[in-house]
Motif scaffolding. Sequence first.
Motif, PDB file in Angstrom:
ATOM      1  N   ASN A  58       1.172  -1.149   0.044  1.00 54.01           N
ATOM      2  CA  ASN A  58      -0.195  -0.021   0.105  1.00 54.01           C
ATOM      3  C   ASN A  58       0.796   1.230   0.236  1.00 54.01           C
ATOM      4  O   ASN A  58       1.675   1.614   0.989  1.00 54.01           O
ATOM      5  N   LYS A  59       1.067   1.799  -1.377  1.00 58.59           N
ATOM      6  CA  LYS A  59       1.781   2.759  -1.148  1.00 58.59           C
ATOM      7  C   LYS A  59       2.007   4.023  -0.348  1.00 58.59           C
ATOM      8  O   LYS A  59       2.555   4.773  -0.052  1.00 58.59           O
ATOM      9  N   LYS A  60       0.858   4.166  -0.409  1.00 51.18           N
ATOM     10  CA  LYS A  60       0.265   5.262   0.476  1.00 51.18           C
ATOM     11  C   LYS A  60       0.286   5.399   2.277  1.00 51.18           C
ATOM     12  O   LYS A  60       0.347   6.167   2.922  1.00 51.18           O
ATOM     13  N   ALA A  61       1.377   3.968   2.824  1.00 51.09           N
ATOM     14  CA  ALA A  61       0.829   3.954   4.032  1.00 51.09           C
ATOM     15  C   ALA A  61       2.669   4.045   3.768  1.00 51.09           C
ATOM     16  O   ALA A  61       2.865   4.727   5.239  1.00 51.09           O
ATOM     17  N   GLY A  62       3.280   3.890   3.047  1.00 55.09           N
ATOM     18  CA  GLY A  62       5.045   3.814   3.366  1.00 55.09           C
ATOM     19  C   GLY A  62       5.803   3.766   1.580  1.00 55.09           C
ATOM     20  O   GLY A  62       4.858   3.187   1.132  1.00 55.09           O
ATOM     21  N   ILE A  63       6.732   3.368   2.355  1.00 55.85           N
ATOM     22  CA  ILE A  63       8.037   2.560   1.646  1.00 55.85           C
ATOM     23  C   ILE A  63       7.842   1.463   1.527  1.00 55.85           C
ATOM     24  O   ILE A  63       8.455   0.618   2.528  1.00 55.85           O
ATOM     25  N   TYR A  64       7.932   0.991   0.142  1.00 51.37           N
ATOM     26  CA  TYR A  64       8.409  -0.911   0.571  1.00 51.37           C
ATOM     27  C   TYR A  64       9.860  -1.225  -0.127  1.00 51.37           C
ATOM     28  O   TYR A  64      10.366  -0.828  -0.998  1.00 51.37           O
ATOM     29  N   PHE A  65      10.978  -1.664   0.085  1.00 54.95           N
ATOM     30  CA  PHE A  65      11.668  -2.057  -0.102  1.00 54.95           C
ATOM     31  C   PHE A  65      12.077  -4.132  -0.160  1.00 54.95           C
ATOM     32  O   PHE A  65      11.238  -4.555   0.459  1.00 54.95           O
ATOM     33  N   GLY A  66      12.499  -4.750  -1.630  1.00 56.42           N
ATOM     34  CA  GLY A  66      11.972  -6.027  -1.818  1.00 56.42           C
ATOM     35  C   GLY A  66      11.551  -6.130  -2.915  1.00 56.42           C
ATOM     36  O   GLY A  66      11.331  -5.318  -3.715  1.00 56.42           O
ATOM     37  N   PRO A  67      10.713  -7.102  -3.263  1.00 60.71           N
ATOM     38  CA  PRO A  67      10.332  -7.798  -2.052  1.00 60.71           C
ATOM     39  C   PRO A  67      11.477  -9.677  -2.328  1.00 60.71           C
ATOM     40  O   PRO A  67      12.531  -9.355  -3.419  1.00 60.71           O
ATOM     41  N   TYR A  68      11.101 -10.016  -1.248  1.00 62.17           N
ATOM     42  CA  TYR A  68      12.888 -11.152  -0.903  1.00 62.17           C
ATOM     43  C   TYR A  68      12.393 -12.228  -0.840  1.00 62.17           C
ATOM     44  O   TYR A  68      11.446 -12.623  -0.108  1.00 62.17           O
ATOM     45  N   SER A  69      12.974 -12.926  -2.057  1.00 62.33           N
ATOM     46  CA  SER A  69      12.378 -14.483  -2.318  1.00 62.33           C
ATOM     47  C   SER A  69      13.245 -14.895  -1.275  1.00 62.33           C
ATOM     48  O   SER A  69      13.210 -16.020  -1.431  1.00 62.33           O
ATOM     49  N   HIS A  70      14.297 -14.801  -0.688  1.00 63.37           N
ATOM     50  CA  HIS A  70      15.001 -15.540   0.421  1.00 63.37           C
ATOM     51  C   HIS A  70      14.332 -15.390   2.539  1.00 63.37           C
ATOM     52  O   HIS A  70      14.875 -13.717   2.307  1.00 63.37           O
ATOM     53  N   ILE A  71      13.800 -15.524   2.161  1.00 64.49           N
ATOM     54  CA  ILE A  71      13.457 -15.002   4.200  1.00 64.49           C
ATOM     55  C   ILE A  71      14.280 -14.595   5.130  1.00 64.49           C
ATOM     56  O   ILE A  71      14.294 -13.681   5.410  1.00 64.49           O
ATOM     57  N   GLY A  72      14.835 -15.381   5.071  1.00 64.73           N
ATOM     58  CA  GLY A  72      16.668 -15.614   6.009  1.00 64.73           C
ATOM     59  C   GLY A  72      16.445 -14.338   5.444  1.00 64.73           C
ATOM     60  O   GLY A  72      17.196 -13.380   6.582  1.00 64.73           O
ATOM     61  N   THR A  73      17.426 -13.488   4.135  1.00 67.44           N
ATOM     62  CA  THR A  73      17.760 -12.408   3.845  1.00 67.44           C
ATOM     63  C   THR A  73      17.191 -11.353   4.826  1.00 67.44           C
ATOM     64  O   THR A  73      17.717 -10.510   5.270  1.00 67.44           O
ATOM     65  N   MET A  74      15.192 -11.428   4.629  1.00 68.17           N
ATOM     66  CA  MET A  74      15.437  -9.760   5.153  1.00 68.17           C
ATOM     67  C   MET A  74      15.083 -10.138   6.224  1.00 68.17           C
ATOM     68  O   MET A  74      14.798  -8.579   6.817  1.00 68.17           O
ATOM     69  N   TYR A  75      15.257 -10.958   7.079  1.00 70.86           N
ATOM     70  CA  TYR A  75      15.197 -10.880   8.310  1.00 70.86           C
ATOM     71  C   TYR A  75      16.653 -10.949   9.187  1.00 70.86           C
ATOM     72  O   TYR A  75      16.489 -10.203   9.752  1.00 70.86           O
TER      73      TYR A  75
END
Length: 604
Positions: A126-143
């Motif tokens: 929801n671009k109105k709510a914030g700025i987004y980075f990703g998507p991350y195909s490797h969940i471990g990387t994101m965490y």
Amino acid sequence: MTKDEERIERLKAIANALPQKPGSYQYYDEEGTVIYVGKAKNLKNRVSSYFHKEVDRFKTKVLVSKIHNITYTVVNTEEDALLLENNLIKKYNPKYNILLKDGKTYPSICITKEYFPRIFSTRIINKKAGIYFGPYSHIGTMYTLLDLIKKLYKPRTCRYPITEKSVIDQKHSTCLEYHLLNCKAPCVGKQSYEEYMKNINQAKEILKGNTREVSRAIYSDMMKAAEELRFEDAEELKQKYQTLESFVAKSEVVNHTINNVDVFTITDDESAAFLNYMHVANGSINQSRTFEIKKKLGETKEEILALSILQIREQMGSKAKEIILEAMPETQQEGIEYTIPQRGDKRTLLELSQLNCKQYRFDRLKQAEKLNPEQRTTRILKELQTALKMEKMPYTIECFDNSNISGDDAVAACVVFKGAKPSKKDYRKYNIKTVVGADDYASMKEVVRRRYSRMIEEGTPLPDLIITDGGKGQMEVVRQVLHEELNITIPIAGLAKDNRHRTNELLFGFPPLTIGLKTSSEAFKMLTRLQDEVHRFAITFHRDKRSKHMLHSELDEIRGIGPKTKDILLKHFSTVKRIKEARKEEIEQIIGVKKAEILMEYFT
């Protein structure tokens, strides 16, 4: 051959020409509709597996029976192949794919647009709510990233609607996270708005991949803590620094601000141009295709690009308002922003498109050469002919090498390449007969003299080019034999090595001159293969001869002791020394009285 067999053979040829790199592949039916999208760590191996005879899965056979064309897109990692596969499945909804629902898509990291922004993972954009980075195909990387940001900056995790007024009016109180040192309590003014936003901006830089400055700051703080003997703080900073440094995984596009963008790159040769097109929507590649354009009037890349951009955008139905490319086209459309990125995510996109463009060109050339092997041979030999300025293409090339240890068991070898490939039936081995000691030049003279004298006597066709495994000295002795003794003219080249014993120079002519042939060229690689082959052949021959020589035993010198008796003795005693030390009675029991007497008489 039936039409279906012809189709399978054509698809096998396409599969065998695919690169051994990660990427996504697409299968098309007879009408040009995408019926399956897959991903692979190794495109060639994965796609080829569909066309093996032993495939017995019914569903796979059904899919293969519908395939009429294959396309692919190369990416840098298997994780990115997963991401691209996901996007293409959503776009094309292929008949034979399980459609991935939006709720199952890869997560992104959101930084909200609140007064004190929060940072968290989400699958809802929801671009109105914030700025987004990703998507991350490797969940471990994101965490790992989220944990890193939490440790470094301690952003708030509560969902209270904090405003500037609510902070001034002291409507909030510290929570457990503050007492656990996981938050610095900006809600009650214990952390200033300026400091909090500075941390948020640094977190954005990490999520964008701009980690160098952040890493440098952490390293500086770590060294300062160590100097002040705050070892626990230094160790904690060290862990943060190492975590940040070890983080290298990043999607091809890392934020959702890149939306509705086209990417074009082009490469060409004398007869054709290859143009790659990508479309990016919401930070993800959802279209990728490479086109081959045949040149008719020697058009330049710039001319082809200007015309092709318009045609491809119309064909692919693109309404993008921004185009990323390597150079500005000659003509530009109104209302379109043309970008030549130098760094950042858009530059990453451009480089990925370039990779696909060059890979497609390489694969087309490789596929053409498989269908017509003589084409590659002709190109390599023509390249060598041009470099050496020879009148005739060097179809037959011969190379010589010597091998000995301090002059013992001296041998030489001749290897023959015809059409840039080994002709093993023409290989020859030579025992050096007239040279005493380790004299490579004299050995080379003897072998060249023997080989070409015989060829002249028998009327055998002479080679088009002779290669010496050495520099000017070897070339000179070969020239002396050919020109001065045998009165024949054959072009002679030499391959010289550097101080690390690596071939790095091609010599030709008299006096020999260095030829400007790139060491990365196919012609030079063919010559180094020839050199490696003659070296291997000579070494193997020398080892065989030396082994036979070493197998010679003192028992061979004794009259009356034949090979069978020798084998019996060595099998029992293992060595000649033990035979000498053995008692006569023991030997008699093995080979008899008469032979035992001969043996004992010889050793006494």
